[in-house]
Design a protein around this motif. Structure first.
Motif: not given
Length: 769
Positions: A672-674, A688-690, A735-737, A742-743
């Motif tokens: 996960i990115r923060l 943002s996740d996967q 917002e689309p990822n 998803a972000t």
């Protein structure tokens, strides 16, 4: 006497045309004019004998007889011609009995009273005289004798102007060189005391050229103007080729020409006004049928005047106005002669317009009956709609719960709506106080200093103020909006709209308390869900403390045999202190996260908020092989908010991302990115996740309270997080990822690090947390 002179002139005109060899048609017209002026004569015709066709044919410009009966190719008047060779007069009754073509024409024309006079000059023909019913035709044979006698004497007549002395109009006889030769009595009276040599002052300036042209062209020249002082004389120059003279006659046409010119100017002006006015000018019969309309009918109604002529006005009226308006119009026009109506009329395209029509009745002179109606109509749709809008606006202002005060350019109150009167203690119908009496001195000074100028410049000025009711009482905390309205003369009028903020502030405070209670409950639920991770984080330092304590005791017991045991005990106590402090920090962080007190708006240390949020869910992420990667831009700008509430928002987003990754990658590594980055006017945080992503149907309901895709979820996390961030002046959205995941992005407004920021940082809001 005058009538006899006129008859003499007509007779002399006929003889002159015969003597000078004028056209046969003109001589025939002159003779008919002379006869028609005789007593009892209804009509006169000149019928010339056509030798080749053997019939009598009409000559001149007067009315003709209808054709006879039978085949025109077989027509013949020879029997009548032979009968008239033997007789000088034949009555119409006798002529109708003749076996000839003319007899049928007489019968078809209905001529039974009169006679036929045969004449041989200028060529053979007959003068047909039709007498009026009841008139005595006994003098017609004598007229025939007179005409025959004159025709016999025609070659012997003197070559001079016989009309000069008998002409009632002023006349002069000229020589070919335009020298006056003689003038009649009427001309002498016109000339007055002036000698004959001054007659040129009464003539057109080019009279010499007119005399020469008259003789040279052999035709009369008429209606030539001569201005004599304020009088206008109209001259007619008549040639006498046989005598080489010109007869000039004049008449005073001052009144005629002046009236004609004034009428022409008035006609042009009326036509100009009628054709260019935007109002519809129309004429109607008493029952409403169009007689005529001005060209404005096309612009106003979509019909050209030609399309309206003869059409009734009733189909154009609105059904609700039709019967009432027509009945009122008929009664009022018959009684008063005028009426003004307001009604709806249908345009050619089908829509209705509001018209205002001023009607004027035209009456018959003797009976007074209405024979025609003249109307002037104008389109007042815009005015009616404006009045209706104003009426509705007035009703809105009257029913409005806000305080509305109207102010004139001098700053005096002119009107206050009922809500304003009740709130400010102003009696209905009582005198209005000065505006300064309703405001505190500080607020009124601010209004004077800033409000008027800002409203005139920008149209509106807003401020927070306090209004003071008359007679004392609790001051009202209101939100003011001062509106400027520019009048037709350029002067400004003002309206002051004040909204009582007391109830709203109470509702907002109550709403904030409920929201904060809900946030506190959500934090308790979150910590309950994170209980295993929190227990693990506390158990680790506690287990280490127990181990180090046991080891230290063993070293103390064996100190006699091991001289270095004291150093080992000191090291164990140091590590015990470190692990105990770590456990205390965890407990302190939990207590801070669960605290319940005032909301504290302050400058945020974004790195610390991010770190603590990651620490809370680090154990849960590690258990599911998920790595949380923080990406913080350097030199982050200052933003303001409550650190605990923002930490709760980030924790909700991170735990949602952990669950999404666990669903998509249950037995594999994921991350996960923060990200935290700065923009010119705001600070952005992206998580943002996967995971499997969010579909369109889920996206539409994602932030709806109590909507959740989890089996045991409450559906309050995202909706409550968005409310928290919006309370900081920011926002939260999805917002689309790309192809997966998803972000969620959260943004906060940037604030300057100065006094304004400190003021915000010091702001306190009560509420349960």
């Amino acid at each position: 006497m005058i009538e006899e002179q006129q008859q003499g002139i007509r007779l002399q005109a006929w003889l002159r045309l015969l003597r000078e060899g004028g056209p046969a048609g003109e001589s025939a017209d002159a003779l008919c004019r002379y006869v028609r002026a005789c007593p009892g004569v209804q009509q006169a015709y000149w019928l010339g004998w056509q030798e080749r066709g053997r019939i009598y044919a009409h000559e001149g410009r007067g009315p003709d007889l209808p054709p006879g009966q039978g085949d025109p190719l077989q027509a013949s008047d020879l029997a009548l011609y032979r009968a008239l060779q033997r007789r000088r007069y034949l009555s119409l009754e006798q002529a109708r009995e003749q076996p000839c073509w003319l007899a049928g024409r007489l019968r078809r024309a209905g001529l039974v009273h009169g006679g036929l006079l045969p004449l041989a000059q200028p060529r053979p023909g007959i003068l047909l005289v039709a007498m009026a019913p009841g008139a005595d035709p006994a003098w017609l044979p004598e007229l025939g004798v007179l005409l025959h006698s004159l025709l016999a004497q025609l070659p012997l007549m003197a070559a001079s102007s016989p009309l000069l002395n008998t002409d009632p109009q002023a006349a002069i006889e000229f020589e070919p060189d335009a020298t006056p030769r003689a003038l009649n009595a009427a001309m002498q009276r016109l000339l007055g005391e002036r000698p004959l040599t001054e007659v040129a002052a009464l003539l057109p300036v080019n009279y010499r050229q007119l005399v020469s042209a008259c003789l040279g062209q052999g035709r009369a020249i008429g209606e030539v103007e001569a201005q004599v002082g304020e009088r206008i004389l109209l001259w007619q120059f008549i040639p006498e080729p046989a005598e080489r003279r010109v007869l000039a006659r004049c008449r005073d046409a001052t009144e005629e020409l002046t009236a004609s010119r004034e009428a022409a100017v008035a006609t042009r002006l009326y036509r100009l006004i009628t054709e260019n006015t935007t109002d519809l000018i129309s004429r109607h019969t008493p029952d409403g049928r169009f007689l005529d309309a001005s060209p404005a009918s096309w612009v106003l109604l979509g019909y050209w005047p030609e399309q309206l002529r003869g059409q009734p006005v009733q189909p154009l009226l609105h059904p609700r106005d039709r019967a009432l308006q027509l009945r009122r119009a008929g009664e009022a026009l018959a009684r008063d002669g005028y009426l003004t109506l307001t009604y709806r009329v249908r345009h050619r395209q089908g829509h209705y317009l509001w018209f205002e029509t001023a009607c004027r009745a035209i009456r018959e002179t003797y009976t007074g009956a209405v024979v025609e109606v003249v109307c002037v109509s104008r389109d007042i749709t815009a005015r009616v709609q404006a009045e209706e809008n104003n009426r509705r606006l007035a009703e809105v202002v009257k029913a409005n719960t806000d305080l509305v005060l109207f102010i004139d350019p001098e700053g005096r109150l002119t009107s206050v709506n009922p809500s304003g009167r009740r709130a400010l203690g102003i009696e209905e119908g009582g005198a209005l106080p000065a505006l300064a009496a309703l405001m505190s001195g500080e607020d009124f000074a601010r209004l004077q200093r800033q409000g008027w100028a800002a409203a005139e410049r920008d149209g509106a000025w807003t401020a927070e103020a306090r209004l003071l009711p008359l007679g004392g009482g609790t001051a009202l905390t209101v939100s003011l909006v001062l509106l400027a309205h520019k009048g037709a003369g350029g002067q400004y009028y003002f309206s002051l709209v004040a909204r009582d903020m007391t109830e709203r502030e109470l509702r907002e405070a109550q709403q904030r308390r409920h929201q904060d209670e809900l946030a506190h409950t959500a934090r308790l639920v979150t910590l309950g869900e994170l209980a295993s991770g929190i227990a693990h984080e506390i158990n680790q330092p506690l287990a280490a403390v127990v181990n180090y304590a046991g080891a230290s005791l063993r070293y103390l017991n064996g100190m006699a045999d091991n001289p270095g045991a004291l150093d080992k005990v000191a090291e164990g106590l140091h590590r015990i202190t470190g692990h105990a402090r770590h456990a205390a920090e965890v407990i302190s962080r939990l207590r801070g996260f669960l605290r319940k007190g005032q909301r504290r708006m302050q400058a945020l240390d974004m790195e610390e908020v991010v770190r603590e949020a990651i620490d809370f869910c680090a154990w849960e992420a590690a258990r599911h092989r998920i790595t949380i990667v923080p990406q913080l831009a350097p030199a982050l700008p200052v933003v303001y908010g409550d650190p605990v509430l923002l930490e709760q928002v980030l924790l909700n987003l991170l735990r949602n991302a952990i669950e999404a990754n666990r669903e998509r990658h249950p037995d594999a590594d994921s991350r996960i990115r923060l990200r935290v980055e700065a923009e010119p006017e705001r600070l952005l945080l992206r998580v943002s996740d996967q995971g499997p992503g969010v579909g369109p149907e889920q996206r539409a309901r994602l932030f709806t309270p109590f909507y959740t895709s989890k089996a045991d979820g409450l559906g309050l996390g995202l909706s409550m997080s968005r409310s928290i961030v919006e309370g900081f002046g920011g926002g939260l959205d999805l917002e689309p990822n790309g192809s997966e995941g998803a972000t969620f992005y959260c943004w906060l407004p940037r604030r300057p690090e100065d006094g304004a920021g400190n003021a915000i940082a010091g702001e306190q809001r009560t509420g349960g947390q």
